[in-house]
Design an enzyme around this catalytic site. Structure first.
Site, PDB file in Angstrom:
ATOM      1  N   ASP A 210     -21.918 -47.630 -29.481  1.00  0.00           N
ATOM      2  CA  ASP A 210     -21.231 -48.013 -28.246  1.00  0.00           C
ATOM      3  C   ASP A 210     -20.522 -49.365 -28.363  1.00  0.00           C
ATOM      4  O   ASP A 210     -19.802 -49.768 -27.450  1.00  0.00           O
ATOM      5  CB  ASP A 210     -22.256 -48.064 -27.098  1.00  0.00           C
ATOM      6  N   SER A 234     -18.190 -47.926 -19.942  1.00  0.00           N
ATOM      7  CA  SER A 234     -18.389 -46.590 -20.486  1.00  0.00           C
ATOM      8  C   SER A 234     -18.740 -45.619 -19.359  1.00  0.00           C
ATOM      9  O   SER A 234     -19.548 -45.934 -18.484  1.00  0.00           O
ATOM     10  CB  SER A 234     -19.521 -46.607 -21.512  1.00  0.00           C
ATOM     11  N   GLN A 284     -16.248 -40.867 -26.576  1.00  0.00           N
ATOM     12  CA  GLN A 284     -16.574 -41.597 -25.351  1.00  0.00           C
ATOM     13  C   GLN A 284     -15.345 -41.700 -24.467  1.00  0.00           C
ATOM     14  O   GLN A 284     -14.235 -41.868 -24.964  1.00  0.00           O
ATOM     15  CB  GLN A 284     -17.077 -43.000 -25.687  1.00  0.00           C
TER      16      GLN A 284
END
Length: 293
Positions: A210, A234, A284
């Site tokens: 991430d 996110s 993502q």
């Protein structure tokens, strides 16, 4: 004098403490955030902890091969995070779990993860990106940060368990200092030694995945994070594990963005070992909004 943040094995040991959840019930766990961190829980942390919780309810001979998660509320770093795991199915080859993170009685993140017993089958992969310099041939994070002390903020205080080395310009440079680039490529490794536990390495890779993925959306436009650039969060995260690996050995995170629209950007990435094995893939979507100087 400002105390330097933990780095190397000391920072890795702190990360291991964050990933070592308390087992509070048959299918429930509790996790904590680091004592020093950003104003909201880092997404990779809650995803990694959710995978720890799910993995501890599965037969150790079954290995995680995919996870899909949604970030639904910002996490509070000073409050414990409660994880509730649901056993969706244990089949002959696969086990599926749902892991939900709660704070103040409300879900902040939920994940579905699938685990598979080892099997043999077809094997192929796309080629590695050509002409990418190795991790020893690109600047260290310390080298890059020395040029931008005003961009440090909280990141100059929190532990650094991951050695991150950008091939191109990172997204936290000054506005105007970043040329547009369709790719965001970063070498990473856990900056110390991890125990020989495949689940722990998968959780550490989830934690790292991430860090820079969404930055590839900004890279397309030569944009940067923060004042004069973009703020983001996110929205969801998916990760597939293809081959065995160690998260404490170098891997190239090769990221790019196929689309951005409606204040959202989609990013995808592949992870390769130094000998060219494709070990994982990530996708993502994030919320991205411009901010003034």
């Amino acid at each position: 004098m400002t105390e330097r943040p933990a780095a190397g094995q000391a920072a890795v040991d702190q990360l291991l403490e964050v990933l070592d959840l308390d087992h509070t019930g048959e299918m429930t766990f509790r996790g904590m955030s680091p004592p020093v961190g950003p104003q909201r829980v880092y997404g990779g942390q809650v995803a990694g902890q959710a995978l720890v919780a799910a993995g501890r309810t599965v037969d150790a001979e079954r290995f995680v091969h995919s996870l899909h998660g949604y970030f639904v509320r910002p996490g509070d770093p000073v409050e414990p995070i409660e994880y509730q795991v649901e056993n969706i199915r244990d089949g002959r080859s696969f086990s599926v779990r749902r892991s939900v993170a709660f704070q103040h009685g409300k879900p902040i993140f939920f994940m579905s993860a699938s685990f598979q017993r080892q099997e043999e089958g077809l094997d192929h992969q796309a080629p590695t990106p050509p002409d990418v310099p190795g991790p020893e041939d690109v600047p260290t994070m310390a080298d890059r940060l020395s040029r931008y002390p005003e961009r440090l903020g909280i990141w100059g205080q929190i532990p650094r368990p991951i050695d991150v080395r950008y091939v191109g310009e990172p997204g936290w440079v000054r506005p105007g200092d970043r040329p547009a680039d369709p790719y965001q490529r970063v070498w990473m490794r856990i900056d110390g030694k991890l125990p020989d536990d495949p689940l722990l390495h998968a959780c550490a890779l989830t934690y790292a995945s991430d860090l820079t993925l969404l930055d590839s959306v900004l890279s397309v436009h030569g944009e940067v994070w923060g004042p004069g650039g973009v703020v983001g969060a996110s929205l969801d995260h998916a990760l597939w594990f293809h081959r065995s690996f160690r998260a404490d050995e170098w891997f190239l995170y090769d990221c790019w963005s196929p689309s951005a629209s409606g204040a959202r950007g989609l990013a995808t990435g592949r992870m390769f070992t130094t000998d060219g094995r494709h070990i994982a893939s990530a996708v993502q979507e994030g919320l991205l909004r411009r901010v003034g100087a």
